[in-house]
Design an enzyme around this catalytic site. Structure first.
Site, PDB file in Angstrom:
ATOM      1  N   ASP A  14       0.856  -1.190   0.000  1.00  0.00           N
ATOM      2  CA  ASP A  14       0.000   0.000   0.000  1.00  0.00           C
ATOM      3  C   ASP A  14       0.892   1.239   0.000  1.00  0.00           C
ATOM      4  O   ASP A  14       2.088   1.152   0.285  1.00  0.00           O
ATOM      5  CB  ASP A  14      -0.858   0.045   1.271  1.00  0.00           C
ATOM      6  CG  ASP A  14      -2.025  -0.930   1.192  1.00  0.00           C
ATOM      7  OD1 ASP A  14      -2.392  -1.284   0.073  1.00  0.00           O
ATOM      8  OD2 ASP A  14      -2.542  -1.326   2.242  1.00  0.00           O
ATOM      9  N   ASP A  56      -4.543  -2.950   4.979  1.00  0.00           N
ATOM     10  CA  ASP A  56      -5.030  -2.449   6.265  1.00  0.00           C
ATOM     11  C   ASP A  56      -6.552  -2.442   6.369  1.00  0.00           C
ATOM     12  O   ASP A  56      -7.102  -2.386   7.458  1.00  0.00           O
ATOM     13  CB  ASP A  56      -4.483  -1.039   6.544  1.00  0.00           C
ATOM     14  CG  ASP A  56      -4.798  -0.056   5.420  1.00  0.00           C
ATOM     15  OD1 ASP A  56      -5.585  -0.417   4.524  1.00  0.00           O
ATOM     16  OD2 ASP A  56      -4.244   1.050   5.428  1.00  0.00           O
ATOM     17  N   ASP A 115      -9.316  -5.659   2.161  1.00  0.00           N
ATOM     18  CA  ASP A 115      -8.028  -6.255   1.778  1.00  0.00           C
ATOM     19  C   ASP A 115      -7.928  -7.714   2.214  1.00  0.00           C
ATOM     20  O   ASP A 115      -6.997  -8.420   1.813  1.00  0.00           O
ATOM     21  CB  ASP A 115      -6.863  -5.478   2.415  1.00  0.00           C
ATOM     22  CG  ASP A 115      -6.664  -4.111   1.786  1.00  0.00           C
ATOM     23  OD1 ASP A 115      -6.920  -3.993   0.577  1.00  0.00           O
ATOM     24  OD2 ASP A 115      -6.270  -3.172   2.500  1.00  0.00           O
TER      25      ASP A 115
END
EC number: 7.2.2.10
Length: 1019
Positions: A450, A749, A753
């Site tokens: 990310d 997070d 996901d």
């Protein structure tokens, strides 16, 4: 007068007490007990009465300079402080008793009964928290007791080879005492007993310590942080500190920390599969189901709940109290090692059987002689006791060969290195949830990361704001109407909150809570636009909410003020812009968005994104086309665009470069637009100048989604940055990479996901911004959300794999040498040079001390210079075979020379020769342990001073070997050696260093030699 009363009362009490204490001697035993009981009651009442007088009339009892105060504190029933008891609360939620809830006046009535407040929460004073904890219990549950050391000792004794050895030791002890008497006959059997118990003790203690460490990690991983409101202030506390009456703030991905009742919120959907097994999400609202259960997960929306039951009073607590953490988890590497152990064990079993067969044949054919030169077996003239004793010794020798051959140290080495690395990784901000991740990370070929919070600091601040087509630095120049609409859009369309200390007038005293993006926008609105959040909330009612999600990348709210309906949207700038047909300029005039205007807005967004800013737009509509359950999504008015700066983490570029240098591809997957993503990727070093010619290096998730499967497989390796991606895009990329044979690590997070984290070979969730759903789906939690910690985990993963390879090389060298020496000696001479006790000692050095020394080597930067091993690389490489075969061949050659020519070369007795063989063999392993520190580096002493444990184990091993040879003659079946003989043993063993150094100059093919065998079979 008061003094007289005081003295008279004191005198009367003393006389009464003296009279009572003088028990008549004629009383029976039972009557005496009744009398004593009466005295206790009488004295208690008297003391209580005195205490009341002392409190009520301080002057009644004059106090001397030294006095004793007695405080009789009766336990109070705190349930009377509340209008509801625990039993009623339990029944309310567990049975979803809506009628009983209504009898209290619904959720608001229940909040009042628990003496709390939906907006302010409970008082956070320690006394109040303790009162609630003593009344309703704490939010902890009793766990099954940890396995004791005795349990692991018993488990160690269940090993078949250990049981056979104990049987042999018992027989040897019995026959030895019968033949030589207790004083002399216990040595052989007793020695085996001691050696076996030593091996069992070391193994049990190692497993016990590992289990204790896993228990500690389990406690850390279950210590979830949750948002509560106390004294009107939203704050983060441990799940264990929650008490009944607490107001909990729930967002997407949170775990419900206790049983409770929904009191406020919108679009809240809960996943109750952990409790009911049903996969469908349950809607929670004030008009329908209001009950929330501990252990369930928030799937969508947000809200507040009041806690009604905690700890063992919840169904989740009762369930968890019966579940213990499974520490017997088998990692892929352990499974591979089990197969290797099994294969080696079969070879050892065959060798042991052949040795036993040869020894029995030689004994019963009269080929063996005792120390005086006489034949050991003389047919009928040999006593049956002597025959049985000889056979027992042969069986013990054969069984000990099996003990040495079976590398039970391999599982121990894996356990030790995993336990050690888990402990060290915790210090390096990585908490391992699944053991297999430690070793798998070492094989990773690609990391999908990310952006927000991982590559960047996640410390967001609004640095740029555009109202209409103008950038505005001073908000005082803005129209009041625009500011008022912004106040509505920010205050009503947020999951964050603002808290201000009532006693402070300073703006710096504001506390902002929520996600980093929400906090940045709230801070800007309060400090720049002078927003009074509480005032705005009081004036408006929320009719409907569409919570933010990763797919739409926006959130909306339908609000009402004095009967007037309005809609506010907030989200990704280009998404919101596409929904608008008009815009407000800074003076409050509404203008049509022409084609030129749209291009200008797009250029504004691109220019902000090029400066690494996250662009958030706000839009508004005065009506909602009459709908109350769906928000208007077109013909909106654009209020403005803000740019939020989130600087890159210091050190992240170096971490990215380290990973790339180690042959690991880094791919950034972000929800930001393509320009912001590109700017951050360049800043972090993910995009390099060479990537400018690669048109597939940067693309949007939608484009990747639209490719055919074949196109995705062709392009996925060239993609460096995926912008505007959804969690589904991330999952799709992981699947494609795995299909191409990559070992993929993914960071995540959010709740969405979870599928990608589960699909990846290694799921890495974020400890600070990560939701509980993401953490539970992951294998490792990065506690500081920092990409540098991801690079550290990669290094540790490689270290685990490398340490286990070192130990395998060391162990197999000993196995090959011990098996060949004993087999050749048994076949040719009819005896084994290494006794059962000596082989058990070698086994202890090799399995336990060797594992401890080599499995605890720390990671070095050299590990990051190698290519990743990938998914199919063999565990024993060509380099390892080269090293171990060279050392084993040297040891076998030297020890066989000593076996057959040792007596004549050194002019010594048989026992001294056997001691020389034993001593040389052990010292060879000690010196070879240094060679095993590095598989390919020629300098095996590099960094030795940093590993005190390794040095300590070597010193301990040498000292114990000296004790075995020089002082435990009867126990170890050895003879003392002189200085010259010790020098010879050390010289022979030390030669393994130059041999190890020279051998590393021999080149080996990259292709594993077993693959040639497979190819020949196919052909």
């Amino acid at each position: 007068m008061s003094t007289d009363v005081s003295s008279r009362a004191e005198k009367n009490d003393l006389v009464g007490v003296e009279f009572l204490l003088e028990l008549p001697k004629t009383l029976s035993k039972s009557n005496k007990k009744w009398q004593v009981a009466f005295i206790k009651i009488y004295c208690s009442r008297t003391l209580l009465n005195c205490a009341k007088h002392a409190i009520g009339k301080p002057g009644l009892f004059p106090r001397s300079l030294s006095y004793t105060a007695i405080d009789l504190d009766h336990p109070q029933d705190h349930h009377k402080d509340f209008k509801i008891d625990q039993e009623t609360l339990n029944d309310l939620v567990k049975n979803k008793n809506q009628e009983k809830l209504q009898s209290f006046g619904g959720p608001n009535g229940l909040v009042s009964a628990l003496k709390t407040n939906t907006r302010l929460g409970i008082n956070e004073e320690a006394d109040e928290i303790q009162r609630r904890r003593s009344t309703f219990g704490s939010n902890t549950y009793t766990r099954p007791p940890s396995k004791s050391l005795v349990h692991f000792v018993i488990e160690a004794f269940k090993d078949l080879t250990i049981l056979i050895l104990l049987g042999c030791a018992t027989l040897s002890l019995g026959f030895g005492i019968k033949e030589h008497g207790l004083k002399e006959g216990w040595y052989d059997g007793g020695s085996i007993f001691v050696a076996v118990f030593l091996v069992v003790a070391v193994s049990a203690v190692s497993n016990f310590r590992q289990n204790r460490q896993f228990d500690k990690l389990s406690k850390v991983s279950s210590n979830i942080k949750i948002d509560v409101v106390r004294n009107g202030r939203r704050q983060e506390i441990s799940i264990f500190d929650i008490v009944v009456g607490d107001i909990i703030c729930l967002n997407i991905g949170d775990q419900v920390p206790a049983d409770g009742v929904f009191v406020e919120g919108h679009s809240l959907h809960v996943d109750e599969s952990s409790m009911t097994g049903e996969s469908d999400h349950v809607e929670v609202s004030l008009n329908g189901n209001t009950f929330l259960f501990s252990g369930t997960k928030v799937a969508d929306g947000f809200g507040k709940m009041v806690v009604t039951s905690v700890g063992m009073n919840t169904a989740w607590g009762q369930m968890m109290s019966h579940i213990s953490r499974d520490t017997n988890e088998q990692t892929p590497l352990q499974t591979r090692l089990d197969k290797l152990t099994s294969s080696i064990g079969k070879v050892g079993l065959l060798v042991a059987f052949l040795v036993l067969l040869v020894l029995l044949i030689r004994y019963f054919t009269g080929s063996t002689k005792d120390e005086s030169g006489k034949r050991e077996y003389n047919g009928k003239n040999t006593k049956s006791d002597e025959i049985v004793n000889a056979v027992v010794e042969m069986v013990a020798a054969a069984v000990t060969i099996i003990v040495v051959a079976i590398p039970e140290g391999l599982p121990l080495a894996v356990t030790l290195t995993l336990a050690y690395s888990m402990k060290r990784m915790m210090k390096d901000q990585a908490m391992v949830r699944k053991l297999s991740a430690c070793e798998t990370m070492g094989s990773a070929t690609t990391i999908c990361t990310d952006k927000t919070g991982t590559l960047t600091l996640n410390q967001m601040k609004v640095t740029d704001s555009w109202f209409g087509l103008e950038s505005v630095k001073d908000s005082s120049t803005l129209s009041r109407k625009v500011v008022a609409l912004f106040h509505q859009g920010v205050a009503m369309n947020t999951t964050g909150s603002v808290f201000k200390d009532k006693g402070s007038s300073s703006s710096s005293e504001y506390e902002f809570s929520g996600s980093p993006t929400e906090k940045a926008i709230l801070s800007w609105a309060v400090n720049e636009l002078k927003m009074d959040m509480e005032g705005v909330i009081r004036e408006h009612d929320v009719v409907h909410v569409e919570a933010f999600n990763s797919e739409k990348k926006r959130s909306g709210v339908l609000i009402k003020k004095r009967g007037e309906i309005s809609v506010h949207w907030k989200g990704a700038a280009e998404k919101i812009l596409a929904m608008c047909s008009t815009y407000y300029d800074g003076s409050g005039i509404v203008r049509e968005i022409q084609e030129d205007d749209k291009i200008q807005f797009e250029n504004i967004i691109q220019s902000m994104a090029a400066k690494s800013l996250r662009c958030i737009a706000f839009a508004y509509s005065e009506d909602n086309d009459g709908a109350t359950k769906k928000l208007k999504e077109e013909k909106l008015s654009l209020l403005g665009i803000v740019g939020i700066k989130d600087p890159c983490r210091p050190g992240v570029k170096k971490a990215v470069e380290d990973c790339q240098f180690a042959g690991v591809n880094i791919k950034m997957i972000t929800g930001d637009n393509i320009f912001t993503a590109r700017a951050i990727a360049v800043e972090c070093g993910i995009l390099t100048p060479e990537d400018e010619s690669n048109e597939d290096a940067v693309l949007e998730g939608e484009a990747f989604r639209s490719y055919t499967q074949q196109e995705r497989l062709e392009k996925v390796e060239r993609i460096k940055v995926m912008a505007r991606s959804s969690p589904f895009d991330k999952l799709l990329m992981v699947k494609c990479l795995k299909e191409l044979g990559h070992v993929v690590a993914v960071t995540g997070d959010g709740t969405n996901d979870a599928p990608a984290l589960k699909e990846a070979d290694i799921g890495l969730s974020m400890g600070i911004q990560g939701t509980e759903v993401a953490k539970e789906s992951s294998d490792i939690v990065i506690l500081d959300d920092n990409f540098a910690s991801v690079a550290t985990v990669l290094k540790w993963g490689r270290c685990v794999y490398n340490n286990i390879q070192k130990f395998i090389q060391f162990q197999l060298t000993v196995n090959v040498a011990a098996l060949v020496i004993n087999f050749v000696a048994a076949v040719s001479a009819g005896e084994v040079p290494l006794t059962a006790v000596q082989l058990l000692w070698v086994n202890l050095i090799m399995d336990t001390l060797g594992a401890l020394a080599l499995a605890t080597e720390k990671p070095t930067n050299d590990l990051m210079r190698n290519k990743p091993v990938g998914r199919t690389a063999p565990l024993i490489t060509n380099v390892m075979w080269r090293n171990l075969l060279a050392q084993a061949f040297y040891q076998i050659s030297v020890l066989l020379v000593l076996q057959f020519r040792g007596r004549s070369i050194f002019d010594v007795t048989e026992r001294v020769k056997n001691t020389l063989i034993f001593n040389t063999f052990v010292l060879c392993q000690v010196f070879n342990e240094f060679n095993a520190r590095s598989l390919e580096k020629k300098n095996v002493f590099r960094g030795l001073h940093k590993n005190r444990l390794f040095v300590g184990i070597i010193v301990v091993t040498v000292v114990l070997q000296v004790v075995m040879v020089e002082f435990l003659k009867r126990f170890a079946d050895t003879e003392r050696l002189n200085w010259g003989q010790w020098g010879v043993c050390l010289a022979i063993a030390a030669a393994s260093w130059p041999i190890g150094w020279l051998v590393k100059y021999v080149p080996v093919p990259e292709k594993h030699f077993f693959s040639y065998l497979k190819w020949k079979k196919r052909s």
